[in-house]
Design a protein around this motif. Structure first.
Motif, PDB file in Angstrom:
ATOM      1  N   VAL A 254       2.220 -96.961  72.704  1.00  0.00           N
ATOM      2  CA  VAL A 254       3.114 -98.115  72.583  1.00  0.00           C
ATOM      3  C   VAL A 254       4.353 -97.928  73.454  1.00  0.00           C
ATOM      4  N   ALA A 255       4.916 -96.742  73.458  1.00  0.00           N
ATOM      5  CA  ALA A 255       6.093 -96.488  74.292  1.00  0.00           C
ATOM      6  C   ALA A 255       5.771 -96.717  75.765  1.00  0.00           C
ATOM      7  N   ALA A 256       4.606 -96.251  76.191  1.00  0.00           N
ATOM      8  CA  ALA A 256       4.212 -96.440  77.589  1.00  0.00           C
ATOM      9  C   ALA A 256       3.987 -97.913  77.905  1.00  0.00           C
ATOM     10  N   ARG A 257       3.374 -98.637  76.973  1.00  0.00           N
ATOM     11  CA  ARG A 257       3.122-100.069  77.190  1.00  0.00           C
ATOM     12  C   ARG A 257       4.445-100.844  77.269  1.00  0.00           C
ATOM     13  N   LEU A 258       5.364-100.556  76.364  1.00  0.00           N
ATOM     14  CA  LEU A 258       6.645-101.258  76.368  1.00  0.00           C
ATOM     15  C   LEU A 258       7.419-100.960  77.652  1.00  0.00           C
ATOM     16  N   SER A 259       7.370 -99.734  78.092  1.00  0.00           N
ATOM     17  CA  SER A 259       8.047 -99.378  79.342  1.00  0.00           C
ATOM     18  C   SER A 259       7.443-100.141  80.516  1.00  0.00           C
ATOM     19  N   ALA A 260       6.125-100.219  80.547  1.00  0.00           N
ATOM     20  CA  ALA A 260       5.444-100.934  81.626  1.00  0.00           C
ATOM     21  C   ALA A 260       5.729-102.427  81.569  1.00  0.00           C
ATOM     22  N   LEU A 261       5.733-102.983  80.380  1.00  0.00           N
ATOM     23  CA  LEU A 261       5.990-104.416  80.208  1.00  0.00           C
ATOM     24  C   LEU A 261       7.391-104.803  80.683  1.00  0.00           C
ATOM     25  N   LEU A 262       8.353-103.903  80.526  1.00  0.00           N
ATOM     26  CA  LEU A 262       9.755-104.236  80.786  1.00  0.00           C
ATOM     27  C   LEU A 262      10.283-103.662  82.099  1.00  0.00           C
ATOM     28  N   GLU A 263       9.431-102.991  82.855  1.00  0.00           N
ATOM     29  CA  GLU A 263       9.846-102.388  84.111  1.00  0.00           C
ATOM     30  C   GLU A 263      10.319-103.451  85.103  1.00  0.00           C
ATOM     31  N   GLY A 264      11.528-103.276  85.629  1.00  0.00           N
ATOM     32  CA  GLY A 264      12.040-104.184  86.658  1.00  0.00           C
ATOM     33  C   GLY A 264      12.707-105.433  86.133  1.00  0.00           C
ATOM     34  N   SER A 265      13.006-105.495  84.869  1.00  0.00           N
ATOM     35  CA  SER A 265      13.626-106.691  84.283  1.00  0.00           C
ATOM     36  C   SER A 265      15.079-106.859  84.722  1.00  0.00           C
ATOM     37  N   GLU A 266      15.413-108.072  85.210  1.00  0.00           N
ATOM     38  CA  GLU A 266      16.814-108.376  85.517  1.00  0.00           C
ATOM     39  C   GLU A 266      17.650-108.396  84.243  1.00  0.00           C
ATOM     40  N   ILE A 267      17.071-108.894  83.178  1.00  0.00           N
ATOM     41  CA  ILE A 267      17.791-108.916  81.894  1.00  0.00           C
ATOM     42  C   ILE A 267      18.150-107.495  81.487  1.00  0.00           C
ATOM     43  N   GLY A 268      17.193-106.598  81.618  1.00  0.00           N
ATOM     44  CA  GLY A 268      17.437-105.206  81.264  1.00  0.00           C
ATOM     45  C   GLY A 268      18.528-104.566  82.102  1.00  0.00           C
ATOM     46  N   ARG A 269      18.512-104.856  83.398  1.00  0.00           N
ATOM     47  CA  ARG A 269      19.521-104.262  84.293  1.00  0.00           C
ATOM     48  C   ARG A 269      20.915-104.824  84.022  1.00  0.00           C
ATOM     49  N   SER A 270      20.962-106.043  83.482  1.00  0.00           N
ATOM     50  CA  SER A 270      22.250-106.721  83.325  1.00  0.00           C
ATOM     51  C   SER A 270      23.166-106.077  82.289  1.00  0.00           C
ATOM     52  N   HIS A 271      22.622-105.272  81.390  1.00  0.00           N
ATOM     53  CA  HIS A 271      23.475-104.697  80.338  1.00  0.00           C
ATOM     54  C   HIS A 271      23.418-103.170  80.308  1.00  0.00           C
ATOM     55  N   ILE A 272      23.043-102.571  81.453  1.00  0.00           N
ATOM     56  CA  ILE A 272      23.101-101.110  81.539  1.00  0.00           C
ATOM     57  C   ILE A 272      24.564-100.677  81.394  1.00  0.00           C
ATOM     58  N   GLY A 273      24.810 -99.705  80.540  1.00  0.00           N
ATOM     59  CA  GLY A 273      26.169 -99.215  80.341  1.00  0.00           C
ATOM     60  C   GLY A 273      27.003-100.056  79.402  1.00  0.00           C
ATOM     61  N   CYS A 274      26.357-100.980  78.655  1.00  0.00           N
ATOM     62  CA  CYS A 274      27.107-101.789  77.691  1.00  0.00           C
ATOM     63  C   CYS A 274      27.561-100.930  76.512  1.00  0.00           C
ATOM     64  N   SER A 275      28.377-101.499  75.651  1.00  0.00           N
ATOM     65  CA  SER A 275      28.998-100.714  74.574  1.00  0.00           C
ATOM     66  C   SER A 275      28.077-100.526  73.366  1.00  0.00           C
ATOM     67  N   ARG A 276      26.940-101.202  73.354  1.00  0.00           N
ATOM     68  CA  ARG A 276      26.048-101.048  72.201  1.00  0.00           C
ATOM     69  C   ARG A 276      25.395 -99.672  72.243  1.00  0.00           C
ATOM     70  N   VAL A 277      25.595 -98.879  71.215  1.00  0.00           N
ATOM     71  CA  VAL A 277      25.097 -97.503  71.207  1.00  0.00           C
ATOM     72  C   VAL A 277      23.598 -97.454  70.944  1.00  0.00           C
ATOM     73  N   GLN A 278      23.129 -98.222  69.970  1.00  0.00           N
ATOM     74  CA  GLN A 278      21.704 -98.229  69.670  1.00  0.00           C
ATOM     75  C   GLN A 278      21.328 -99.526  68.967  1.00  0.00           C
ATOM     76  N   ASP A 279      20.040 -99.868  69.108  1.00  0.00           N
ATOM     77  CA  ASP A 279      19.528-101.122  68.558  1.00  0.00           C
ATOM     78  C   ASP A 279      19.058-100.944  67.115  1.00  0.00           C
ATOM     79  N   PRO A 280      18.948-102.056  66.375  1.00  0.00           N
ATOM     80  CA  PRO A 280      18.340-101.991  65.045  1.00  0.00           C
ATOM     81  C   PRO A 280      16.901-101.445  65.125  1.00  0.00           C
ATOM     82  N   TYR A 281      16.425-100.949  64.021  1.00  0.00           N
ATOM     83  CA  TYR A 281      15.123-100.275  63.990  1.00  0.00           C
ATOM     84  C   TYR A 281      13.971-101.155  64.460  1.00  0.00           C
ATOM     85  N   SER A 282      14.026-102.447  64.132  1.00  0.00           N
ATOM     86  CA  SER A 282      12.885-103.309  64.466  1.00  0.00           C
ATOM     87  C   SER A 282      12.692-103.426  65.970  1.00  0.00           C
ATOM     88  N   ILE A 283      13.735-103.106  66.759  1.00  0.00           N
ATOM     89  CA  ILE A 283      13.645-103.074  68.218  1.00  0.00           C
ATOM     90  C   ILE A 283      13.425-101.635  68.697  1.00  0.00           C
TER      91      ILE A 283
END
Length: 520
Positions: A254-283
């Motif tokens: 699952v970790a490998a699939r999620l990484s592959a699914l989200l590789e190269g996302s502009e949304i993902g790059r947009s919040h690199i270094g944001c102040s959120r330390v960690q996500d809720p468990y369901s994510i």
């Protein structure tokens, strides 16, 4: 994959079984199996002539096992068992499940330990090939001594009794035999017992569950990734190094699939270094939770494959002088696994509901209830009520049927598996899960709209575009049940998964799992 499967000698898998049921592969009896079948049939006839008492050949059944049956009545005994054991109630099982029952029964009988006649086996294959499917009531099996009631109904048509589905109609079996110019089969000694002793009802539900839950697991990763994007979650928890430190097979996958699914996302790059330390468990814990369900699925798949290639009737005939009355018909091995996987399926729905709730809260830059005009519009307030209801219904279905046993047959069968109930309950849970996933897909696709003009990764964008072809962006309140049903169709038809897999190939992204996680 070959277009021909050889019953009794080839190795049957869930995928091959489903392909035979779909008419994509033809199952035949090869010469080697035909020889074994004939030999076993001859050994049973020797038993009758020898007068040696062998259960179900020249004795009564269950608590009547000490009652001797004369040579002239051995055939009538087998006809009577099909009649007397046809006590199923309730709605008919799906035709595909009944067809899988016949396929799996042929595979068991063709191994040459059951004393079935070649003529009887050929007639069962005729039913499979012509898609003439017996009507089998859903309730009445306790999952030990075989699935007696459903298997009895399944094979009543062999002797011209019962009903079948044919060309879209439900008609009497005798009418179909007349239409094709066929006479009822004359059952010989042991044949009736060989037909109805076995786990094929439980097994058929397991085979179909292997397919359905596999699809739901793949969908869970895709929809979960879309939800993560809508919530601007982090992909750091999917780092391969983390999961090598706790290397469960499902979690790593699952970790490998999620990484592959989200590789190269502009949304993902947009919040690199944001102040959120960690996500809720369901994510953050999708690999651990989805992965645990995958581990459970893998266990069921492995046990189902063993059962698909097993001989599960009784007695087992090694020779006229060597037959064993054992317990290979007992459904416990599959019953416990089906109950375990029911929990695994329910948990996929549980975590999906949590993500729906999270997207409704108005956090992480999303508007409350995923609507820009909350107040006049209720937005996506109420679909989460439906997921909550379905999650709770699934919890009530998680009580393990295999934890209970009610003695039958005057105490002769004093411990039974109830695996038939385990199998049916699992499919009820998957039914609910598929609707929960459709609702999460509604939430996730709407949440992503609030991240525009940023794009997600290619596979996620392709899935989002597919959703938008069927369900428009939510701007004002409407009848959301229509949207849910549209998305449910995308999921259950396999269109969403097909879109994801085709896009993965186009972009040279590996979403394929190891061979052990495939059903063929």
């Amino acid at each position: 994959m070959s277009n021909t499967f050889f019953y009794g000698t080839d190795h049957l898998t869930s995928g091959i079984c489903l392909a035979i049921a779909a008419g994509k592969i033809k199952g035949v009896i090869p010469p080697e199996a035909a020889e074994n079948i004939q030999s076993s049939w001859e050994e049973v006839k020797k038993i009758v002539l020898s007068q040696q008492p062998v259960y179900g050949v020249n004795t009564g059944f269950g608590p009547l096992c000490d009652t001797h049956i004369s040579e002239k009545d051995t055939s009538l005994l087998q006809i009577n068992i099909l009649k007397s054991h046809s006590v199923g109630v309730g709605n008919p099982i799906p035709q595909e499940i009944a067809k899988i029952m016949m396929i799996t029964k042929v595979q068991a009988l063709a191994q040459g330990y059951s004393g079935i006649s070649p003529v009887t086996l050929d007639r069962i294959i005729w039913h499979i090939d012509h898609d003439i499917i017996p009507v089998v009531p859903e309730k009445g099996s306790v999952g030990a001594s075989g699935d007696l009631a459903p298997l009895s109904h399944l094979f009543l048509p062999l002797i011209g009794l019962g009903e079948v589905f044919h060309k879209g109609e439900r008609i009497k079996s005798s009418q179909v035999l007349e239409e094709y110019g066929l006479a009822p089969v004359s059952l010989g000694p042991k044949e009736g017992l060989a037909l109805i002793n076995g786990t094929q009802f439980i097994l058929a539900f397991a085979v179909k569950a292997v397919e359905r839950l596999n699809n739901a697991l793949d969908a869970a990763d895709i929809i979960g990734a879309m939800s993560l994007e809508g919530l601007t979650g982090s992909t750091r928890p999917f780092d391969e190094r983390l999961h090598q430190l706790r290397p469960y097979k499902g979690t790593k996958l699952v970790a490998a699939r999620l990484s592959a699914l989200l590789e190269g996302s502009e949304i993902g790059r947009s919040h690199i270094g944001c102040s959120r330390v960690q996500d809720p468990y369901s994510i953050r814990c999708m690999p651990q939770v989805h992965g645990a369900s995958r581990n459970a699925w893998l266990h069921l798949k492995e046990l189902t494959e063993i059962e698909l290639n097993s001989v599960t009737d009784n007695p087992i005939i090694f020779s006229a002088e060597d037959s064993i009355s054992g317990g290979n018909f007992h459904g416990q091995p599959l019953a416990m696994a089906l109950d375990y996987v029911t929990v695994a399926a329910a948990e996929l729905g549980n975590i999906a509901d949590r993500r729906c709730y999270l997207m409704n809260e108005g956090k992480y830059g999303l508007p409350k209830l995923l609507t820009a005009d909350a107040g006049l519009n209720s937005g996506l307030m109420i679909p989460q009520y439906t997921t909550a209801a379905l999650v709770t219904e699934n919890k009530t279905l998680c009580f393990p049927a295999s934890a209970d046993s009610v003695p039958t047959s005057l105490g002769q069968e004093d411990h039974v598996s109830m695996g038939s109930i385990s199998g049916r309950k699992l499919h009820q849970v998957i039914d609910n899960l598929e609707y929960i996933q459709a609702i999460e897909l509604l939430y996730a696709s709407q949440a992503m709209e609030f991240r525009r003009p940023l794009l997600s990764a290619p596979i996620i964008e392709a899935c989002h575009q597919l959703v938008r072809k069927h369900v428009p962006v939510i701007e004002d309140d409407r009848i959301f049940a229509d949207d849910i049903n549209q998305l449910h169709q995308l999921l259950t038809s396999g269109i969403l998964l097909k879109t994801a897999n085709e896009n993965a190939q186009l972009n040279h992204i590996n979403l394929k799992s190891d061979d052990e996680f495939r059903i063929y």
